[in-house]
Design a protein around this motif. Structure first.
Motif: not given
Lengths: 75, 75, 75, 75, 75, 75
Positions: B51, B53, A41-43, A3-5, D5-7
């Motif tokens: 926004d 992905g 997932f990218i947000v 998960y990347v924000n 931020n990469i989780k």
């Protein structure tokens, strides 16, 4: 399943640019860590200038002061 | 004193549905971990399709491709 | 494809309790918003007492003061 | 001045792999949005299997069930 | 190079108030931990009432119930 | 009912320093926005050097290169 924000200041990023970020980060995680794009997932959050601070100032004020300082130095 | 952040794609969740999420997560934390609802915070973020992905694509493009693929398979 | 982050103080939550949170939140999102469990991510963070503040105090100090206050009131 | 931020699940990512993620995401933001690397922050969080849920299950249980299912299908 | 995220309910915080938060948190990190303001980022998120839950209720409903309770007690 | 998340590199912040951050941010929110300390949450995350990137490099490598550059400039 990463998960990347991504938080950026709001200044007219286009849907195509956002799609390029999503594609690029997803590919990077697949290459470096063999992560499956299907569960990556990218947000992206765009943040207004008044809501982002750096150097103790909102971003727009911060940029104004740096431009002033640059002009003073040059003259 | 838990803090819970729920991110969902923006697609017409109603205030009643959001209230049901808030109630449900708060009750769950009370049941499973005996957490006090009075100090349980829930924050919901709705994220635009462009926004978010998944599979290396913005959500709307991702869904379009999956629907195409499904149709091809069926025919 | 929801993403949910649950932050709780670190005080011996067991793997079974965490699994119950994961199950419960995933089911809730499926019931309320028809979200697919296959693309629902839950991330749990446990936070040390010294790293969580409430009432202007780290959690352990906060609880100590409330217990003192409660005893004073009762006597 | 992006913040990313990469989780990822904790499964032996090396310092070199993390450095490759940091380099790659920073370069991507410079290329796509002309962001200055000097003010691009990347924070990587590794999350234990019992703290990451997908499909309503902790990651390790989720993977076990999928492997079982795959074997059943093949036989 | 600290990163600070401040989430508050959306109820008319002014740009000046946000600038005061940015200044105050940046100064605090410089005083307490000697952090360089030039690489201290602050991001403020304002959250709508229907998206923030406490006590198992959205914030506006929560406040209504507490005001009712207070009136009942007083009379 | 604010929620504040402070991320810093892990380099021996003491419990007293963390308590000073918690106290300071809580007081600031009370002064600037009249927020109730009883429902102000602060969560501090300490991040290992290899997990924090700036300038396209992990923090320790980034600092080494800047010190080298500074020495070169001075001599």
């Amino acid at each position: 399943m990463p998960y990347v924000n991504i938080k950026i200041t709001r200044e007219n990023a286009t849907p195509d640019q956002k799609a390029a970020l999503i594609r690029g980060v997803t590919d990077l995680l697949a290459e470096v860590l063999n992560k499956d794009p299907a569960t990556t997932f990218i947000v992206i959050d765009e943040v207004a200038f008044e809501d982002w601070g750096v150097g103790g100032l909102p971003v727009d004020e911060y940029r104004r002061q740096r431009q002033s300082a640059a002009k003073t130095t040059q003259s």
